[in-house]
Enzyme design. Structure first.
Site, mmCIF file in Angstrom:
data_model
loop_
_atom_site.group_PDB
_atom_site.id
_atom_site.type_symbol
_atom_site.label_atom_id
_atom_site.label_comp_id
_atom_site.label_asym_id
_atom_site.label_seq_id
_atom_site.Cartn_x
_atom_site.Cartn_y
_atom_site.Cartn_z
ATOM 1 N N ASP A 38 0.870 -1.169 0.000
ATOM 2 C CA ASP A 38 0.000 0.000 0.000
ATOM 3 C C ASP A 38 0.909 1.223 0.000
ATOM 4 O O ASP A 38 2.041 1.188 0.482
ATOM 5 C CB ASP A 38 -0.930 -0.021 1.210
ATOM 6 C CG ASP A 38 -2.033 1.034 1.061
ATOM 7 O OD1 ASP A 38 -2.119 1.652 -0.029
ATOM 8 O OD2 ASP A 38 -2.785 1.235 2.014
ATOM 9 N N ASP B 124 -7.847 -7.270 2.158
ATOM 10 C CA ASP B 124 -6.822 -7.311 3.203
ATOM 11 C C ASP B 124 -7.385 -6.611 4.415
ATOM 12 O O ASP B 124 -8.264 -5.749 4.291
ATOM 13 C CB ASP B 124 -5.543 -6.585 2.775
ATOM 14 C CG ASP B 124 -5.688 -5.079 2.949
ATOM 15 O OD1 ASP B 124 -6.368 -4.457 2.110
ATOM 16 O OD2 ASP B 124 -5.172 -4.526 3.940
ATOM 17 N N CYS C 205 -12.871 -26.136 11.841
ATOM 18 C CA CYS C 205 -11.636 -25.524 11.329
ATOM 19 C C CYS C 205 -10.488 -26.531 11.315
ATOM 20 O O CYS C 205 -10.304 -27.281 12.272
ATOM 21 C CB CYS C 205 -11.279 -24.321 12.205
ATOM 22 S SG CYS C 205 -9.762 -23.489 11.702
ATOM 23 N N CYS D 233 -7.233 -25.599 10.915
ATOM 24 C CA CYS D 233 -5.965 -24.871 11.058
ATOM 25 C C CYS D 233 -5.078 -25.562 12.086
ATOM 26 O O CYS D 233 -5.509 -26.432 12.843
ATOM 27 C CB CYS D 233 -6.193 -23.410 11.434
ATOM 28 S SG CYS D 233 -6.455 -23.112 13.192
ATOM 29 N N CYS E 98 -6.499 -25.194 15.703
ATOM 30 C CA CYS E 98 -7.704 -25.965 16.046
ATOM 31 C C CYS E 98 -7.471 -27.467 16.030
ATOM 32 O O CYS E 98 -8.148 -28.205 16.730
ATOM 33 C CB CYS E 98 -8.850 -25.582 15.115
ATOM 34 S SG CYS E 98 -9.500 -23.927 15.494
ATOM 35 N N HIS F 206 -4.969 -18.759 13.688
ATOM 36 C CA HIS F 206 -6.341 -19.221 13.439
ATOM 37 C C HIS F 206 -7.149 -18.177 12.677
ATOM 38 O O HIS F 206 -7.858 -18.505 11.723
ATOM 39 C CB HIS F 206 -7.041 -19.558 14.753
ATOM 40 C CG HIS F 206 -8.517 -19.709 14.603
ATOM 41 N ND1 HIS F 206 -9.095 -20.862 14.107
ATOM 42 C CD2 HIS F 206 -9.541 -18.844 14.813
ATOM 43 C CE1 HIS F 206 -10.409 -20.697 14.041
ATOM 44 N NE2 HIS F 206 -10.704 -19.483 14.465
#
Lengths: 384, 384
Positions: B91, B275, B313, B315, B318, B344
């Protein structure tokens, strides 16, 4: 037998071996990562496994206060709680309780103390600590011992050492009879290690080792009360004394030690296992171990240094990131900086012990350790 | 062409595609992790790659001040600096500079401002910002734009939007003529994205999109100045307006958005890239996204909860850790807690976009997104 210790090679007093636990083997000599509150600070268990760290510590005092050992037990024990399925050891909390100088009262029965968190009153006895360590469920559990400052005189050291041995007997009885709360998780196989005390007094260390051995054939031996303020030569002298008193076919664990040079000196004197908070604490503070001594990554001359922390290191930090980037992370106070330096420092000690083991196995340990110490202590300017 | 965008499927306004960059492809719709200071806070690039995050942001304002874009260039650019070899976007810092309300002066030429770190004086112009973003070397670089508060009236919004378009022209010239300092690293291929401004005024948004398209055939389009204080229905209305104005064969990036529900609503309105700092900021604060809404892991009733944060989940948090353990880490102020929740939350958004993409591809997106939003907003009590 769920616990065995096999020596595979030795050079002088230095030994290479395999300590087998219910959660797997530990190649010795070994550095164990310290996970006081059931987490090795800033690191993930996957990172520890990836670097070849095989055994992790947790602390009975800290976990009893927070979140509570009964809670940990109800969730399946400390391995499951923290997601580490390898070998684990819990320290009894003796060191922590005796560090609370103004907050404790010691009697023959045990220690009354106030929590460092909220000032609440607690009481540790050999019996209560065994119950806590049974609840936590680590593979190796340390006895509750009386820890004293490193410079204590012979009278104080004798009193603490002899009390520690009386407490060891009570620990064993409590360990063997402790009931574990009903739950859907099996009762863990655990090994109780005694701790040799005696301050910096050779005769006391010798007497303690002999008295402990007279009580039984333990599965391993802790050596405590060192690296607590005494001079380094005094510590090394105590290791020489204890080395010849302990059985050769059992692992020896030098508690709370240490720095890279202490590990090499310890291995030379027959030590098999080490632990210390230094690598993670120093890592969070921006200090990294390197083969040429320590460096602090905040130093201005690292600003544009494209080299890794240590060019001989194959850790996940050194193979990916420059000193310039690590300095940037610390200057900007980014959490990844703490992570990457903690990772490097723990890896540094784990890899150092792996290297020492290989040198013992191939007979080059004497020369290797001499060269290693000379380079580490030479500490050239880290940036050309 | 180092940059391409291929649409593979669509359902209504929602599109699934592949945005190809010099550092690899990005499957869209995609959530990009925000690495403001060349680090996604608390996370390691390996963790981002492992969860399937394909594109990472950094920020020109922050990296210009610290450690300096010229330093980053001399070390090989931001990819190499931060150890992320996948697609990146910077950015321009417009949002940051215009947030420094009392510390800046805006003229047609640019913005004079004081650093939030040390108060030192700096000047950003379209030309200087292009030089910074060329030095950083991300694949996609955003134009320097004039960002205004979400509730700005039409007069202010028009002024900022029209200035942003004039600055876009200057950015393009500077981008095409910028010299990159000599170094041993090659000059990167980069794509300059314009940013559609216009506040919450449909006519301004429409005019801005048309004026930008009249200036050229850009490789992608940013939509800025949303999620900055306006009401959510106003934001969604602006997306509907802009959606029909932008070319279908170019990716659309909704800047600084957002929360899980915003991503799903955005995809329904033709957005391809998002984002937001929310997943890492909230993660460090103990708040986790779940399919049933947000939960804060410090809550007392999680103390002995053996379940993962989100049972659906997959991930790395998790699949390994209980809510009880995560609560313990936050109560004990352990860094691993910040890591695991940040991981997560970013995974949650990355996986959400992966799921949306699959639903667009198999034609079920309408029903899936309706169901997903209904469940997310229903927020049942998280613990039975």
């Amino acid at each position: 037998m769920p616990f065995t210790f096999d020596r595979i090679a030795s050079t002088g007093a230095a030994r290479a071996g395999v300590f087998t636990t219910p959660h797997g083997p530990v190649d010795t000599p070994a550095f164990m990562a310290v996970g006081t509150l059931a987490t090795v600070k800033a690191l993930d268990p996957l990172e520890l496994a990836h670097m070849g760290c095989q055994m992790v510590l947790a602390n009975a005092y800290h976990l009893h206060l927070r979140p509570g050992d009964e809670l940990v037990r109800s969730l399946g024990g400390v391995h499951r709680f923290m997601g580490w399925n390898g070998p684990m050891l819990t320290d009894s909390g003796g060191f922590q309780v005796f560090s609370l100088e103004s907050l404790r009262t010691v009697t023959e029965d045990g220690v009354e103390f106030r929590s460092h968190i909220d000032g609440s009153k607690h009481r540790f006895t050999p019996e209560s600590v065994m119950q806590i360590e049974r609840n936590l469920g680590a593979d190796v559990i340390m006895q509750f011992d009386h820890v004293i400052p490193g410079q204590s005189d012979e009278h104080d050291a004798r009193e603490a050492s002899e009390r520690s041995i009386r407490w060891l007997i009570r620990c064993r009885t409590a360990f063997e009879t402790a009931s574990i709360p009903d739950s859907r998780f099996p009762i863990p196989d655990q090994a109780l290690f005694p701790i040799v005390q005696g301050g910096i007094h050779a005769n006391l260390r010798r007497e303690a080792a002999r008295a402990i051995r007279a009580e039984g054939d333990w599965l391993g031996y802790g050596i405590g009360g060192l690296s607590v303020g005494e001079a380094k030569p005094d510590m090394y002298a105590m290791l020489d004394v204890v080395n010849v008193e302990l059985p050769e076919d059992r692992p020896r664990y030098l508690m709370g030690v240490g720095f890279p040079e202490d590990l090499v000196e310890g291995v030379r004197r027959g030590i098999d296992m080490f632990d210390c908070v230094a690598p993670t604490r120093m890592g969070r503070n921006g200090t990294a171990f390197t083969t040429d001594g320590r460096i602090n990554v905040r130093r201005a001359e690292l600003r544009s240094d494209p080299r890794p922390l240590d060019e001989t290191c194959d850790c996940s930090t050194c193979t990916r990131f420059s000193r310039a980037y690590l300095r940037h992370l610390f200057v900007a106070e980014e959490i990844l900086g703490l992570r990457l330096l903690s990772l490097h420092n723990v890896h540094f000690l784990v890899a150092l012990m792996r290297r020492a083991r290989a040198a013992i196995a191939d007979g080059s340990f004497d020369a290797w350790s001499r060269d290693w110490l000379a380079r580490y202590h030479s500490r050239p300017t880290p940036v050309p």
